[in-house]
Scaffold this motif. Structure first.
Motif, PDB file in Angstrom:
ATOM      1  N   TYR A 184     -12.609  11.601  14.346  1.00  0.00           N
ATOM      2  CA  TYR A 184     -12.149  12.932  14.739  1.00  0.00           C
ATOM      3  C   TYR A 184     -13.107  13.968  14.149  1.00  0.00           C
ATOM      4  O   TYR A 184     -13.711  13.748  13.095  1.00  0.00           O
ATOM      5  CB  TYR A 184     -10.733  13.202  14.216  1.00  0.00           C
ATOM      6  CG  TYR A 184      -9.670  12.358  14.876  1.00  0.00           C
ATOM      7  CD1 TYR A 184      -8.912  12.865  15.932  1.00  0.00           C
ATOM      8  CD2 TYR A 184      -9.440  11.052  14.462  1.00  0.00           C
ATOM      9  CE1 TYR A 184      -7.939  12.089  16.553  1.00  0.00           C
ATOM     10  CE2 TYR A 184      -8.472  10.264  15.078  1.00  0.00           C
ATOM     11  CZ  TYR A 184      -7.729  10.792  16.121  1.00  0.00           C
ATOM     12  OH  TYR A 184      -6.778  10.031  16.732  1.00  0.00           O
ATOM     13  N   ARG A 185     -13.234  15.071  14.824  1.00  0.00           N
ATOM     14  CA  ARG A 185     -14.087  16.145  14.320  1.00  0.00           C
ATOM     15  C   ARG A 185     -13.375  17.486  14.448  1.00  0.00           C
ATOM     16  O   ARG A 185     -12.472  17.673  15.257  1.00  0.00           O
ATOM     17  CB  ARG A 185     -15.417  16.202  15.077  1.00  0.00           C
ATOM     18  CG  ARG A 185     -15.297  16.564  16.543  1.00  0.00           C
ATOM     19  CD  ARG A 185     -16.649  16.885  17.165  1.00  0.00           C
ATOM     20  NE  ARG A 185     -16.524  17.084  18.608  1.00  0.00           N
ATOM     21  CZ  ARG A 185     -16.128  18.205  19.169  1.00  0.00           C
ATOM     22  NH1 ARG A 185     -15.796  19.250  18.410  1.00  0.00           N
ATOM     23  NH2 ARG A 185     -16.026  18.305  20.489  1.00  0.00           N
ATOM     24  N   THR A 186     -13.833  18.422  13.619  1.00  0.00           N
ATOM     25  CA  THR A 186     -13.383  19.804  13.716  1.00  0.00           C
ATOM     26  C   THR A 186     -14.444  20.681  13.083  1.00  0.00           C
ATOM     27  O   THR A 186     -15.407  20.181  12.487  1.00  0.00           O
ATOM     28  CB  THR A 186     -12.023  20.007  13.027  1.00  0.00           C
ATOM     29  OG1 THR A 186     -11.525  21.322  13.327  1.00  0.00           O
ATOM     30  CG2 THR A 186     -12.131  19.864  11.516  1.00  0.00           C
ATOM     31  N   ASP A 187     -14.297  21.988  13.212  1.00  0.00           N
ATOM     32  CA  ASP A 187     -15.267  22.907  12.634  1.00  0.00           C
ATOM     33  C   ASP A 187     -14.601  24.254  12.385  1.00  0.00           C
ATOM     34  O   ASP A 187     -13.547  24.561  12.920  1.00  0.00           O
ATOM     35  CB  ASP A 187     -16.479  23.068  13.560  1.00  0.00           C
ATOM     36  CG  ASP A 187     -16.093  23.543  14.949  1.00  0.00           C
ATOM     37  OD1 ASP A 187     -15.843  24.751  15.124  1.00  0.00           O
ATOM     38  OD2 ASP A 187     -16.022  22.694  15.870  1.00  0.00           O
ATOM     39  N   PHE A 188     -15.239  25.059  11.541  1.00  0.00           N
ATOM     40  CA  PHE A 188     -14.787  26.426  11.296  1.00  0.00           C
ATOM     41  C   PHE A 188     -15.937  27.221  10.693  1.00  0.00           C
ATOM     42  O   PHE A 188     -16.991  26.655  10.360  1.00  0.00           O
ATOM     43  CB  PHE A 188     -13.551  26.453  10.371  1.00  0.00           C
ATOM     44  CG  PHE A 188     -13.823  26.003   8.947  1.00  0.00           C
ATOM     45  CD1 PHE A 188     -14.070  26.928   7.939  1.00  0.00           C
ATOM     46  CD2 PHE A 188     -13.809  24.652   8.615  1.00  0.00           C
ATOM     47  CE1 PHE A 188     -14.304  26.515   6.630  1.00  0.00           C
ATOM     48  CE2 PHE A 188     -14.041  24.230   7.315  1.00  0.00           C
ATOM     49  CZ  PHE A 188     -14.290  25.169   6.319  1.00  0.00           C
ATOM     50  N   ARG A 189     -15.758  28.502  10.561  1.00  0.00           N
ATOM     51  CA  ARG A 189     -16.758  29.378   9.957  1.00  0.00           C
ATOM     52  C   ARG A 189     -16.328  29.742   8.543  1.00  0.00           C
ATOM     53  O   ARG A 189     -15.240  30.256   8.320  1.00  0.00           O
ATOM     54  CB  ARG A 189     -16.923  30.654  10.793  1.00  0.00           C
ATOM     55  CG  ARG A 189     -17.510  30.410  12.177  1.00  0.00           C
ATOM     56  CD  ARG A 189     -18.990  30.137  12.109  1.00  0.00           C
ATOM     57  NE  ARG A 189     -19.561  29.850  13.419  1.00  0.00           N
ATOM     58  CZ  ARG A 189     -20.849  29.611  13.630  1.00  0.00           C
ATOM     59  NH1 ARG A 189     -21.702  29.638  12.624  1.00  0.00           N
ATOM     60  NH2 ARG A 189     -21.289  29.338  14.845  1.00  0.00           N
ATOM     61  N   ALA A 304      -8.181  24.275   6.007  1.00  0.00           N
ATOM     62  CA  ALA A 304      -6.850  23.760   6.357  1.00  0.00           C
ATOM     63  C   ALA A 304      -6.457  24.040   7.808  1.00  0.00           C
ATOM     64  O   ALA A 304      -5.988  23.123   8.506  1.00  0.00           O
ATOM     65  CB  ALA A 304      -5.812  24.316   5.387  1.00  0.00           C
ATOM     66  N   PRO A 305      -6.610  25.261   8.337  1.00  0.00           N
ATOM     67  CA  PRO A 305      -6.249  25.487   9.747  1.00  0.00           C
ATOM     68  C   PRO A 305      -7.077  24.643  10.717  1.00  0.00           C
ATOM     69  O   PRO A 305      -6.566  24.204  11.750  1.00  0.00           O
ATOM     70  CB  PRO A 305      -6.515  26.989   9.942  1.00  0.00           C
ATOM     71  CG  PRO A 305      -6.451  27.573   8.576  1.00  0.00           C
ATOM     72  CD  PRO A 305      -6.996  26.521   7.671  1.00  0.00           C
ATOM     73  N   ALA A 306      -8.347  24.417  10.384  1.00  0.00           N
ATOM     74  CA  ALA A 306      -9.210  23.627  11.270  1.00  0.00           C
ATOM     75  C   ALA A 306      -8.731  22.178  11.359  1.00  0.00           C
ATOM     76  O   ALA A 306      -8.900  21.522  12.395  1.00  0.00           O
ATOM     77  CB  ALA A 306     -10.657  23.672  10.789  1.00  0.00           C
ATOM     78  N   LEU A 307      -8.127  21.663  10.290  1.00  0.00           N
ATOM     79  CA  LEU A 307      -7.646  20.283  10.304  1.00  0.00           C
ATOM     80  C   LEU A 307      -6.423  20.109  11.198  1.00  0.00           C
ATOM     81  O   LEU A 307      -6.025  18.975  11.493  1.00  0.00           O
ATOM     82  CB  LEU A 307      -7.311  19.830   8.881  1.00  0.00           C
ATOM     83  CG  LEU A 307      -8.491  19.745   7.909  1.00  0.00           C
ATOM     84  CD1 LEU A 307      -8.039  19.204   6.566  1.00  0.00           C
ATOM     85  CD2 LEU A 307      -9.622  18.894   8.471  1.00  0.00           C
TER      86      LEU A 307
END
Length: 472
Positions: A184-189, A304-307
């Protein structure tokens, strides 16, 4: 008996890899995420700073201080110096990613590890060792005299062999603990966690993108994964004489706690491994132990929100490695200091070639994990170069690009032409001048074009097999 045990272990692990590979169906994936405290000996000098705070008052010509010649001995530890291993394998490929809490890894070091894992069936282009660039990890590990005099102290084989053996041990652990996984992947700034080190007019000229890859097993438990982010490992500063993974370790520990909160309490602590991006001109906002701890906590809070928005990835694994000639290393007197010579238009761009200062030839790799494309860089690229590489990847059809800085070699800094002419610290440390970075970008473009062409041919072959008459 020791030789027999070693051969037996190699045979067992080789059979383990082969058996799991045979059992994996088309598209299935196995993997693991493990970490090990390397526990370097107290007294070995820390690597990363060449300032007087780290140096002995007098060089130890008589050998009175163990491990030290020019630099002060380490006096303790703040936190663990770790080898973090992410191992992935499907029916066609296997990849070994290692994140080490060290200032850098040499080509020689990577070869030392490869010689140990080659009997397990690994190829050279399946191994990726990255330094986290902590400035509070063990020194005495490089044979390059300029680097030894500048920041690490003289090479000591005993320490070198010990670190190699611990990294190898962590690899064996990762192979043994592999199990079926999904990616799984995610990202944020990241907000207000970095700033540009030298360019005040571009203080926030940084790549604030954070990309995360996670492994989940068949029971739905998170094993850990990889973080791609650019931040210099110098939060503790040169006065620190205790081992520490610095701000990178703080980020990893806080992310491990965050991931662990999503698992049952009895689960083993996940392993999160940070792989540096283009960090050549990026630093923390403020220095200090408390600030280092805060940065890790704040990073996890922002993550945390990105997860909650994780996206599954296909189990594809690919890797290609190519050799590259960077040029002849040298030192530019004109661009050594922007306040003096760099802005003297009448002075020619004097550059003194210094053959043997750094490896002129090295390797770079392009690694595909799911829909992520990873580009290795053998040193510290500037933010601009990293962004240019990501833009190149997107222009060629790959939207999720990672820059793996300080990976599989260390040959100094890399800047663009404009940055090189500014005469900042990274200018005089760009021993292949701006052409070194240009050559790496050009090589990555050429290799990526080959990958695209291979994919096109394979697609056309698949279509022709499915519809040999070309009907629609």
């Amino acid at each position: 008996m020791a030789v027999f045990n070693k051969l037996g272990l190699i045979l067992y692990l080789t059979l383990t890899i082969l058996s799991i590979s045979c059992c994996l169906g088309q598209g299935a994936l196995s993997g693991s995420a493990v970490s090990m405290d390397i526990e370097p000996e107290i007294g070995i000098p820390l690597a990363g700073y060449g300032s007087k705070d780290r140096r002995l008052d007098k060089t130890d010509w008589k050998g009175e201080i163990p491990h030290c010649f020019m630099f002060k001995p380490s006096i303790g530890r703040h936190d663990a110096i770790r080898s973090k291993v992410i191992f992935l394998q499907n029916d066609q490929e296997k990849l070994l990613f290692i994140s080490l809490d060290m200032i850098g890894v040499s080509y020689r070091f990577v070869n030392s590890i490869y010689r140990l894992i080659k009997p397990l069936g690994f190829e050279r282009d399946q191994l990726f060792i990255s330094a986290t660039h902590t400035h509070s990890g063990p020194g005495t590990l490089t044979r390059k005299l300029p680097l030894a005099f500048l920041a690490t102290d003289l090479f000591q084989r005993e320490n070198y062999n010990y670190i190699v053996s611990k990294v190898y041990e962590s690899i064996l652990m990762a192979i043994e603990q592999q199990e079926p996984v999904e990616l799984y992947r995610t990202d944020f700034r990241a907000d207000c966690l970095q700033k540009n080190k030298w360019r005040d007019n571009r203080e926030y000229h940084v790549d604030d993108e954070v990309q995360i890859l996670l492994l989940r097993n068949s029971q739905g438990h998170w094993l850990g994964g990889m973080i791609n982010f650019a931040i210099h490992g110098g939060a503790l500063g040169p006065t620190n004489l205790k081992y520490s993974a610095d701000v990178i370790g703080s980020i990893e520990r806080n992310m491990e706690q965050l991931i662990a909160s999503k698992n049952p309490p009895e689960m083993t602590q996940p392993t999160m491994a940070l792989f540096q991006g283009a960090l050549g001109d990026v630093r923390v906002i403020e220095r200090g132990y408390d600030k280092m701890q805060w940065t890790g906590e704040e990073f996890a809070r922002q993550a945390a929100p990105a997860l909650e928005n994780l996206r599954p990835m296909p189990p594809n694994l690919t890797s290609t490695t190519s050799k590259i000639w960077l040029g002849i290393p040298g030192y530019s007197f004109k661009y050594a200091n922007r306040k003096t010579l760099a802005k003297k238009n009448w002075l020619p761009p004097l550059r003194i070639p210094i053959a043997g200062l750094m490896n002129q030839r090295t390797r770079i790799s392009i690694v595909g994990v799911g829909d992520i494309m990873m580009f290795t860089w053998p040193g510290e690229a500037s933010t601009t170069l990293g962004l240019q590489l990501k833009t190149l990847s997107k222009e060629m059809g790959y939207d999720h690009a990672w820059v793996l800085g300080l990976t599989n070699d260390y040959v100094g800094y890399f800047t663009t032409q404009d940055e090189y002419y500014e005469g900042e610290y990274d200018s005089r440390s760009s021993l292949f001048n701006f052409r070194g970075g240009r050559r790496i970008l050009k090589k990555h473009r050429a290799e990526l074009q080959k990958i695209i062409e291979v994919d096109r041919l394979e697609f056309e072959e698949l279509i022709s097999v499915r519809d040999p008459h070309g009907s629609r």
